[in-house]
Motif scaffolding. Structure first.
Motif, PDB file in Angstrom:
ATOM      1  N   ASP A 710       0.835  -1.212   0.000  1.00  0.00           N
ATOM      2  CA  ASP A 710       0.000   0.000   0.000  1.00  0.00           C
ATOM      3  C   ASP A 710       0.868   1.260   0.000  1.00  0.00           C
ATOM      4  O   ASP A 710       0.662   2.182   0.786  1.00  0.00           O
ATOM      5  N   VAL A 723     -10.238   3.713   8.046  1.00  0.00           N
ATOM      6  CA  VAL A 723     -10.384   2.409   7.399  1.00  0.00           C
ATOM      7  C   VAL A 723     -11.028   1.411   8.359  1.00  0.00           C
ATOM      8  O   VAL A 723     -11.835   0.566   7.955  1.00  0.00           O
ATOM      9  N   GLU A 726     -14.725   1.726   8.396  1.00  0.00           N
ATOM     10  CA  GLU A 726     -15.343   1.119   7.216  1.00  0.00           C
ATOM     11  C   GLU A 726     -15.314  -0.397   7.264  1.00  0.00           C
ATOM     12  O   GLU A 726     -15.664  -1.054   6.277  1.00  0.00           O
ATOM     13  N   GLN A 727     -14.835  -0.953   8.406  1.00  0.00           N
ATOM     14  CA  GLN A 727     -14.807  -2.396   8.667  1.00  0.00           C
ATOM     15  C   GLN A 727     -13.903  -3.157   7.695  1.00  0.00           C
ATOM     16  O   GLN A 727     -14.134  -4.327   7.412  1.00  0.00           O
ATOM     17  N   GLU A 728     -12.845  -2.475   7.231  1.00  0.00           N
ATOM     18  CA  GLU A 728     -11.819  -3.155   6.446  1.00  0.00           C
ATOM     19  C   GLU A 728     -10.704  -3.537   7.423  1.00  0.00           C
ATOM     20  O   GLU A 728      -9.674  -2.891   7.527  1.00  0.00           O
ATOM     21  N   TYR A 729     -10.929  -4.631   8.112  1.00  0.00           N
ATOM     22  CA  TYR A 729     -10.075  -4.976   9.247  1.00  0.00           C
ATOM     23  C   TYR A 729      -8.662  -5.368   8.817  1.00  0.00           C
ATOM     24  O   TYR A 729      -7.680  -5.009   9.480  1.00  0.00           O
ATOM     25  N   THR A 731      -6.886  -4.448   6.127  1.00  0.00           N
ATOM     26  CA  THR A 731      -6.122  -3.265   5.709  1.00  0.00           C
ATOM     27  C   THR A 731      -5.754  -2.404   6.912  1.00  0.00           C
ATOM     28  O   THR A 731      -4.623  -1.890   7.007  1.00  0.00           O
ATOM     29  N   ASP A 756     -14.860 -12.686  12.232  1.00  0.00           N
ATOM     30  CA  ASP A 756     -13.984 -12.309  11.116  1.00  0.00           C
ATOM     31  C   ASP A 756     -12.524 -12.649  11.368  1.00  0.00           C
ATOM     32  O   ASP A 756     -11.659 -12.345  10.532  1.00  0.00           O
ATOM     33  N   VAL A 760      -9.460 -12.804   8.489  1.00  0.00           N
ATOM     34  CA  VAL A 760      -8.304 -11.919   8.579  1.00  0.00           C
ATOM     35  C   VAL A 760      -7.008 -12.728   8.655  1.00  0.00           C
ATOM     36  O   VAL A 760      -6.012 -12.392   8.003  1.00  0.00           O
TER      37      VAL A 760
END
Length: 888
Positions: A710, A723, A726-729, A731, A756, A760
């Motif tokens: 990234d 982030v 936004e529940q982008e665990y 990232t 999750d 992950v």
């Protein structure tokens, strides 16, 4: 090829003499190894050696509680102040006398040294103070002892300290002059007082003498001599002083050598001269454990901050132990060589290093951790050569006992033994790149013996040499064998054709070593005249000639009456090795120099010094006439051990003239030298097996690791939190690791829902698996009550998703020891609680079962009533559903 090699680690020597020091957290251990210091990371399973050196062997180490400053002192009183974090030397200082002990105050503002009959207190250098010319400023000198001071111990508030001495007394001193009235002498022992300790409240003092007597001192009033005096004076009016309230004795068959005390748990650890150590709980003087680490004395003992790990060092054995007394298991158990190493080799992937020694033992070392993985001791004589097969799963070794052995490096066992048709002593070894053939040479015969690895049968013997065979070498590409002999020739063989490919190469001087370039096109030959000649294998034509005599720095020996520049000794290389790309050559010999050459240009690229330890022969350059007596002998050669007061220090168990065994007790001075050197297959390191220092690992510094994950995203804490919202665990977790902020990692880690976690863990890049496991392990150890089940779910999912990667890179996952340590401790607690409450658990299970049966009976009765109601109702009538029941 990069050439900025620096000393990374020292293997084969884990302890020589002096004290062991734990870091603040108790997870890192500092050990003196000769004139250097090695740091062992007990949790991450790693070690490194500081790059600086003393001119003599180190006797004392001190580390401040903050873990930033370290002071090391050698035998002559010369001290070096080091930044322990940056590993840089800050200052050199000379105390002008032998230092028996050195210790930082708990607040880190002062340090005290026991120097002769005095105790000196110095201010710790601080960048916040005013500018001053000298980094070390002496605060005060404390006197009062009539013999050498043996130890100094600080109180927890850094206001007082206790000194013990050989005059059989201990003295209490105050740091500040306004509290000087507390100074007092504690007498009563009948032998040397080796250590004194404060308890946790500083209201009790323990003094320990060499004869095994432990006295407990308390600050109490003077006891009344009769009843009349007791009635006349109140207890508050009597004079107060430190008095003996209890005397305890160890009743051992030998004397006490060392001791340490953990004030928080009131645990005392004592080491004896016969190798025994004991654990006692004070003030009851209850013995907890009694174990032995060998037949030799325990020279030092140290307890970490939590009181769980005990570190022991034995100088005669060269042994270092870290013992967890609660689980009765070893965290670290390492021991160096008794004799010098003769040969070494890297595994094909560069992750392991194998060394062989005169004592018949073969040790397998993990390069990244610096620890010994396995020791083979089947050989009955000195091991002269070791070599890996191409795949790295099989190791071959030759020995003076007349055998060549093959070792399985997966199961760590000997599965083949090769012998000749007559009794020989094999002094050289080579292995075919395919691993099908192994060859060996001997000084007792002029032949080269060839065996099949599959059948262990002697296939053939190559004849042609007119003298004993001294060196053998294979290339890595094809089965071209080069051999050197005492007949001053080098021959090149086609091993499967059993013929010589070219005419013998005539060498003007004796061949000491040879190395084949990995592509088998060039051959490097080191000769007695100090030259390294490079030959073309195909047509036996000399390509390059390197003159190493001008590059070798051979130091003078103790009895030499001339400078090193006039010495003709060791002006040659006894071992050479090619780099994997064939552009560089590293050479060394029985001297203090390791030279790296550029083969194409025949120039010296870099020169390394093996050691600067002046206690070894071959390290001094100039002749010092002030140390020469009128008889022409050196003052340092005079044996003064007979002048020691202690009988144990006067004993010398070594044979006269012995040069093998423990280097500390040999009656002939050890000489510096290198017996074997080899490049790593990764081109990032090379190893040198030295006579007296151990195994030196020189590596290219790789401190910065590029991580392009990234790279086009503006990674900030605010962006990470956004982030996460936004529940982008996944990232968010990677971004938190990139920023390396613990609070941010904790925030993201705890925000991942339990459902999750598996997703992950499966999608997590492998580069972050080790960091995540390290964070979980530290969290478990730091707070083992919060989120215990949550942490263990993460660990289970990570092992399931990345188990194969973790198994292939075991050396990188020392963090699993943290988790294992937590599970072993908590597991024992759970089992003990379950055993103590077994009847209660069975009662609760029985009650729950009875309640479940009653509920089932009630449900059955309700169902029967509903059926009766249904039968009584009309056939087409609608019945309203019950609450929480579907209407159909």
């Amino acid at each position: 090829m990069k050439t900025d090699f620096k000393l990374l680690n020292l293997l084969g020597t884990v302890y020589r003499q002096g004290n062991l020091v734990y870091s603040e957290g108790g997870t890192r251990l500092l050990s003196p190894v000769g004139n250097r210091v090695t740091s062992f990371d007990l949790v991450n399973n790693r070690s490194f050696t500081y790059n600086y050196e003393h001119r003599r062997n180190i006797v004392r180490i001190a580390l401040n509680r903050q873990g930033t400053l370290m002071i090391t002192v050698d035998e002559t009183g010369r001290a070096i102040l080091v930044n322990a974090v940056a590993r840089t030397v800050l200052h050199h200082f000379n105390f002008l006398d032998t230092v028996q002990d050195i210790s930082f105050s708990p607040d880190g503002q002062y340090f005290a040294i026991a120097c002769g009959r005095f105790v000196q207190v110095w201010k710790t250098p601080d960048v916040g103070e005013d500018r001053q010319f000298a980094p070390f400023v002496r605060h005060r000198v404390y006197a009062g002892h009539f013999a050498d001071v043996t130890s100094v111990t600080w109180s927890e508030d850094s206001r007082f300290f206790i000194s013990t001495s050989k005059d059989m007394t201990s003295r209490i001193f105050s740091l500040h002059s306004d509290e000087k009235d507390v100074a007092m002498t504690l007498a009563g022992h009948r032998d040397y007082v080796i250590k004194a300790f404060f308890n946790d409240t500083q209201e009790i003092i323990y003094t320990l003498s060499k004869d095994g007597a432990l006295f407990r001192w308390e600050y109490t009033a003077k006891p009344a001599e009769d009843e009349d005096e007791e009635m006349d004076e109140d207890e508050d009016e009597r004079p107060m002083s430190w008095r003996i309230t209890a005397k305890n004795f160890f009743h051992a068959d030998t004397k006490v050598k060392c001791a340490d005390f953990h004030a928080k748990s009131n645990m005392l650890v004592v080491g004896f001269y016969n190798g025994e150590f004991r654990l006692y709980e004070l003030p009851e003087f209850t013995m907890i454990q009694q174990l032995s680490m060998g037949q030799n004395a325990v020279d030092t003992v140290s307890i970490n901050e939590s009181g769980e790990w005990l570190a022991f060092g034995s100088g005669r054995l060269g042994q270092l132990l870290v013992y967890e007394w609660q689980s009765e298991s070893y965290v670290l158990k390492q021991q160096g060589y008794f004799d010098r190493p003769n040969a070494l080799c890297y595994s094909p992937d560069g992750s392991r290093l194998v060394t062989a020694s005169d004592d018949g033992k073969i040790k397998v070392w993990d390069v990244s951790s610096g620890f010994c993985l396995c020791t083979f001791s089947e050989h009955q004589g000195a091991v002269t050569g070791v070599q890996f097969a191409k795949r790295g799963q099989v190791l071959f070794s030759s020995s003076m006992d007349g055998t060549v052995r093959a070792w399985d490096m997966i199961r760590f066992r000997n599965f083949r033994t090769f012998t000749a048709d007559k009794r020989l002593q094999f002094n050289t070894l080579a292995v075919d790149p395919s691993g099908e053939v192994v060859v060996a040479g001997s000084q007792d015969s002029f032949e080269i013996y060839v065996w099949s690895v599959q059948t262990a049968q002697l296939l053939d013997s190559l004849t042609g040499h007119e003298g004993p065979v001294s060196c053998l070498a294979f290339g890595s590409e094809n089965s071209v064998l080069a051999s050197a002999s005492w007949d001053s020739t080098v021959r090149v063989w086609n091993i499967f054709g059993r013929t010589q490919t070219v005419e013998p190469i005539e060498v003007t001087s004796d061949v000491l070593s040879l190395a084949m370039r990995p592509d088998s096109k060039e051959l490097a030959v080191s000769t007695l005249d100090g030259h390294v000649a490079i030959y073309d294998v195909e047509d036996a034509r000399q390509l390059h000639l390197i003159d190493g005599r001008k590059d070798i720095r051979a130091g003078r020996y103790l009895e030499d009456r001339f400078a090193s520049s006039n010495a003709a000794r060791s002006k040659h290389f006894t071992t050479v090795s090619y780099s994997r790309d064939g552009t560089a050559l590293v050479a060394a010999g029985n001297n203090n120099t390791i030279c790296m050459y550029d083969v194409a240009n025949e120039v010296l690229v870099k020169r390394f010094t093996v050691s600067q330890n002046l206690t070894l022969d071959g390290t001094q350059q100039m002749l010092n006439s002030s140390k020469i007596t009128s008889a022409g002998t050196s003052i340092d050669a005079v044996d003064r051990d007979g002048e020691n007061l202690d009988r144990e220090d006067r004993e010398d168990l070594a044979l006269p003239g012995s040069q093998r065994g423990d280097p500390l007790v040999r009656s002939v001075r050890a000489a510096v030298g290198v017996t074997a050197v080899e490049f790593s297959p990764t081109l990032a390191a090379f190893a040198a097996a030295t006579v007296s220092e151990g195994l030196l690992i020189f590596s290219i510094a790789q401190d910065v690791v590029f991580d392009p994950f990234d790279l086009d995203v503006d990674i900030t804490p605010a962006a990470t939190v956004e982030v996460l919202r936004e529940q982008e665990y996944l990232t968010a977790l990677v971004m938190a690791f990139r920023l390396n902020e613990r609070w941010l990692v904790q925030k993201v880690y705890e925000a991942v829902p339990l459902g999750d976690v598996q997703l992950v863990c499966t999608s997590l890049p492998q580069v972050y698996v080790q960091r995540l496991l390290l964070y979980i392990g530290e969290s478990l150890v730091r707070d083992d009550s919060a989120h215990m089940e949550y942490h263990l779910v993460w660990v289970r999912r990570l092992l399931a998703a990345h188990g194969r990667y973790i198994s292939d890179h075991k050396q990188e996952f020392g963090c699993l020891k943290l988790i294992q340590r937590f599970l072993s401790r908590v597991g024992k607690d759970v089992v003990s609680v379950g055993r103590r409450n077994g009847h209660v658990l069975r009662y609760l299970e029985g009650v729950e079962a009875e309640e479940g049966e009653e509920e089932d009976e009630e449900e059955v009765d309700e169902d029967e009533d509903e059926d009766l109601d249904a039968d009584d109702s009309d056939e087409g009538e609608w019945i309203a559903p019950k609450k929480n029941q579907a209407p159909f």
